[in-house]
Structures are given as structure tokens and as C-alpha cells.
Enzyme design. Structure first.
Site, short mmCIF file in Angstrom:
data_model
loop_
_atom_site.label_atom_id
_atom_site.label_comp_id
_atom_site.label_asym_id
_atom_site.label_seq_id
_atom_site.Cartn_x
_atom_site.Cartn_y
_atom_site.Cartn_z
CE1 TYR A 144 -3.60 2.61 0.64
CE2 TYR A 144 -2.36 3.25 2.59
CZ TYR A 144 -3.38 3.48 1.68
OH TYR A 144 -4.17 4.60 1.83
CG ASP A 239 5.85 3.88 0.60
OD1 ASP A 239 6.16 4.64 1.55
OD2 ASP A 239 4.67 3.64 0.27
CE LYS A 267 1.38 5.10 8.17
NZ LYS A 267 1.33 4.23 7.04
C1 LIG Z 1 0.63 4.76 5.65
C2 LIG Z 1 1.35 4.52 4.41
C3 LIG Z 1 1.23 5.37 3.29
C4 LIG Z 1 0.22 6.49 3.24
O1 LIG Z 1 0.47 7.46 4.18
P1 LIG Z 1 -0.74 8.46 4.59
O2 LIG Z 1 -0.07 9.44 5.50
O3 LIG Z 1 -1.76 7.60 5.26
O4 LIG Z 1 -1.24 9.08 3.35
C5 LIG Z 1 2.04 5.16 2.20
N1 LIG Z 1 2.92 4.15 2.18
C6 LIG Z 1 3.07 3.31 3.22
C7 LIG Z 1 4.09 2.22 3.14
C8 LIG Z 1 2.28 3.45 4.35
O5 LIG Z 1 2.41 2.58 5.36
#
Ligand SMILES: *Cc1c(COP(=O)(O)O)cnc(C)c1O
Length: 422
Positions: A144, A239, A267
Site C-alpha cells: 500500500y 516507500d 508516520k
Molecule cells: C501509511 C502509508 C502510506 C500512506 O500514508 P498516509 O499518511 O496515510 O497518506 C504510504 N505508504 C506506506 C508504506 C504506508 O504505510
């Protein structure tokens, strides 16, 4: 049945907010029941609107590596508030945050701050396309990367939890630019490059997958990604929105010794306030406006409150490497509490118990888990005051605020709950 305050709030919320929540996995759809409405948090604990107390293993879905209301964050935000909430103009602290990120994640030679992980991945992809002059992206099934249009293809997390198909509202032209391969499957990736190599702008990957439950990279997987992208003139995007500053101070790229071309962060970098970032090679990042032609902007980007919180957390992590030793040890104790017949995947403080006796190395493996049993397990844990992600397809997070007493309480609850879930 006695109506709890959370049930009342949920009914009220559903009148004004789709599904009653501002992000789908909060709604408890896959495990049933009503989500507790949270009133406050302190350290490793949260308290709901009915006064119930829980040991929190969600930590706002990753950001709260130091727990709730950590003094360094409270002090930084309070101090920033005395100066103002937003200027829409450059501030010195943004440079400090950028320099701190560069020092902790050396592949990031230049960095741009944004407001969410979704914005970071969306922008990184645009930069990869603009820089290479190519349109295609490769992603892995079950990874994701936020709700970016072109990346909502075989996206894990909430989409997997709700059993939704790839999302309506995404034009076919967008999803057509995305090619997918199973996670950890090098031959599938080689085949994609054989067919499309010269059109591939980038491969984007969660270097440790957390969004179909925790799935570590197989040995050699990242080395193959690095080699195939380099050989084909494509960019490798890690990512690290979830793994950054979490699986190690330098993220998964430090843990596995890989230097990606671009990295997305989120995060932990905001310490619980809305901030994210993308960055990487200097020659690529200078393509971003205003130094280059690729447009990307944000009214609240580099917001002073968020920047000060993020800076405080990153500095604290950099100054206290023993935090990672502690996270490792505490999470290992939780992992060890699983009985036979449960597959435990863990990297550092990210952990998932899969309700299957088979190894889980990709999305298909994860989907073989018994989600009904997971639901019983989840509610047994919640009844015992342990707040886990309400989905088989999410990782839990241990924080530095979890005490030995929290861990042993949790281990006792785990023993009972695994039995009750039989
Ligand atoms: C949480 C997450 C996202 C999206 O981040 P948001 O701040 O919720 O838009 C993208 N990539 C990864 C790997 C994530 O865990």
C-alpha cells in the site's frame, strides 16, 4: 443491551461522516463490533469515551514510536505555538529537519516536505516519471502506497481488509500505467522488465511490507530490485512511510544495506503530527520546482508545529540508539507468545500473527489466513485491554513507551486469546 458512549458516538458519526470514520480501517468492518472512540492517550496506553483503558499497539498506525504525549514532542509543539501556527514562508526549522533526515538516511541527499504519505508517494512517482521521461510504474501486490490513483491497484491494507476490488473512480488510463508483481517474486519482476524495461520509470516497494500484515523481504529480493532498476535506467523508490526511523534509525535501507534512488517518509517523521517527505538523489531532486520543472506544492507543507514535533522525535531517536534494542527485545517477546499453527512475521517493532500454519511471503499467502479466527482473537484481546489493529492484514507497532509490565500483561492476554480463538 446497554448502549456504550462509543456506540452512541459511532451512530452519530455515521450520519455525518461516511462509515463514521475518516479512514476506513478504523471502522472495525472485518472484525465486527463498534470501534472505541478514543478520549486520550498517555505513554503506551489509551482511554476510550467510556473510560476503558487499553495498551495501544496501533500507535496512530505507526507514528507514535515514542508513545502518546512524549515530553519531547509536547515541549517542542508548545514552544512552536508561542511563535505561530503557520506562515506559508520558509523557516529555519525546516532546514534543520531536512538536515536531520539527510544525516539519518544518507541516500536522501535532498528532501521535500509534504503533509501525508500519500502526497509523498504521489510526488515521488511524478518526479520519477518527469526525470526518466517514462510513464510506467511497477508495484507489488499487497503493498500500500497511500490512496494515489495509479497506485490503488492490488493495494493491501484497508482495501484488502474490506475485500474491495481496485477502486472505482480511478480512470483506466491511470491504472494502466501500473504493472504488478507478487512480493518477493524476482522471476516475475524479471519478466516485467523483459517486456517493458525501456518504459518503466520506477519500481516502488515497501522494503518491509506492513500493509498486508508484516512481510519481510526474502533474502536477495532487494538486491534484485536494485540490479534490475539500475540495468534498465529505472528508479528504485523505497516507500519507507512505515519503516522509516522505525525498523532502524536509518530505515529499512540501513537494515538491508540498499541505496534506493528515491525514498518516501511519513508516520514517525511527524511524531504524530501530519508531515511526510520524499527525497533522494540530488540530480533527481533538483528536477523539482522551483529548481526544476516538475511541479509540486503545498499550502501547509513544512508546517511549523509539525516540523517541530518531527524534529524533536528524530533528534531523540538519533540520540538514543538503545531505543531500537529495546523495541527489538519487547517485540520478540510478543512474537514468542504465539502457539504452534500460527505464523509470526516480525521485523523489529513491526509484527503480525497470521492465522495460518504456512509461511507468509506474499499477498496470496496472507489471504490464506483464517480471518474468522483472527476476529475472535482480536475481540478476546480487546476484552483484555489490548488494542491491536482490527485486521489480519495490518502490522502492530511496539513503541518505546511499552513497559515490561505492558509486555507481560500482553503475553498473558495472548495465551488466553489464542486459545479462545481456536
Ligand atoms: C501509511 C502509508 C502510506 C500512506 O500514508 P498516509 O499518511 O496515510 O497518506 C504510504 N505508504 C506506506 C508504506 C504506508 O504505510
Amino acid at each position: 443491551m446497554q448502549q456504550t458512549r462509543s456506540t452512541q458516538l459511532f451512530e452519530r458519526a455515521r450520519l455525518s461522516i461516511p462509515g463514521g470514520v475518516n479512514s476506513p480501517v478504523r471502522a472495525f468492518r472485518s472484525v465486527g463490533g463498534t470501534p472505541p472512540f478514543i478520549a486520550r492517550g498517555e505513554g503506551s496506553h489509551i482511554f476510550d469515551a467510556d473510560g476503558n483503558e487499553f495498551i495501544d499497539y496501533i500507535g496512530s498506525w505507526g507514528p507514535l514510536i515514542l508513545g502518546h504525549r512524549h515530553p519531547v514532542v509536547l515541549d517542542a509543539v508548545a514552544e512552536a505555538l508561542t511563535r505561530g501556527t503557520s506562515f506559508g514562508a520558509p523557516t529555519e526549522q525546516e532546514i534543520e529537519l531536512a538536515e536531520t533526515v539527510r544525516a539519518m538516511v544518507p541516500s536522501v541527499e535532498m528532501v521535500r516536505l509534504v503533509n501525508s504519505g500519500t502526497e509523498a508517494t504521489m510526488s515521488a512517482l511524478r518526479v520519477a516519471r518527469g526525470f526518466t521521461g517514462r510513464d510506467l510504474t511497477v508495484k507489488f501486490e499487497g503493498c500500500y502506497h497511500g490512496h494515489v490513483d495509479s497506485l490503488l491497484v492490488k493495494a493491501g491494507s484497508g482495501v484488502a481488509t474490506l475485500g474491495l476490488p481496485d477502486s472505482p473512480g480511478v480512470p483506466k488510463g491511470f491504472s494502466d500505467t501500473t504493472l504488478t508483481a507478487p512480493y518477493n517474486d524476482v522471476p516475475a519482476l524479471e519478466e516485467i522488465f523483459r517486456l517493458h524495461g525501456p518504459q518503466i520509470a520506477a519500481v516502488i516497494v515497501e522494503p518491509v511490507c506492513g500493509n498486508m500484515g508484516c512481510i519481510p523481504p526474502a533474502p536477495g529480493f532487494h538486491q534484485a530490485l536494485r540490479r534490475l532498476t539500475a540495468d534498465n535506467g529505472s528508479l528504485l523508490i523505497f516507500d519507507e512511510v512505515m519503516t522509516g526511523f522505525r525498523v532502524a534509525a536509518g530505515g529499512a535501507q540501513a537494515l538491508y544495506g540498499i541505496r534506493p534512488d528515491l525514498t518516501t517518509l511519513g508516520k514517525v517523521i511527524g511524531g504524530g503530527l501530519p508531515i511526510a517527505a520524499y527525497g533522494g538523489r540530488r540530480d533527481i531532486m533538483t528536477f523539482v520546482a522551483p529548481s526544476g520543472p516538475i511541479y509540486q506544492a503545498g499550502t501547509l507543507s513544512g508546517n511549523p508545529l509539525a516540523v517541530s514535533a518531527g524534529l524533536a522525535v528524530l533528534r531523540h531517536l538519533a540520540a538514543h540508539p538503545e531505543i531500537y534494542t529495546r523495541l527489538e527485545q519487547a517485540a520478540a517477546e510478543l512474537a514468542a507468545a504465539a502457539p504452534q499453527g500460527i505464523t509470526v512475521n516480525r521485523v523489529g517493532s513491526m509484527l503480525t500473527w497470521f492465522f495460518t500454519d504456512q509461511p507468509v511471503t506474499n499477498a496470496d499467502d496472507a489471504r490464506r489466513s483464517d480471518t474468522k479466527r483472527f476476529g475472535r482473537f482480536f475481540h478476546a484481546m480487546l476484552d483484555r485491554g489490548i488494542y491491536l489493529p482490527p485486521s489480519q492484514f495490518e502490522a502492530l507497532f511496539v513503541s518505546a513507551a511499552h513497559t515490561d509490565a505492558d509486555i507481560s500483561t500482553t503475553v498473558d492476554a495472548l495465551r488466553e486469546s489464542f486459545r479462545l480463538a481456536e
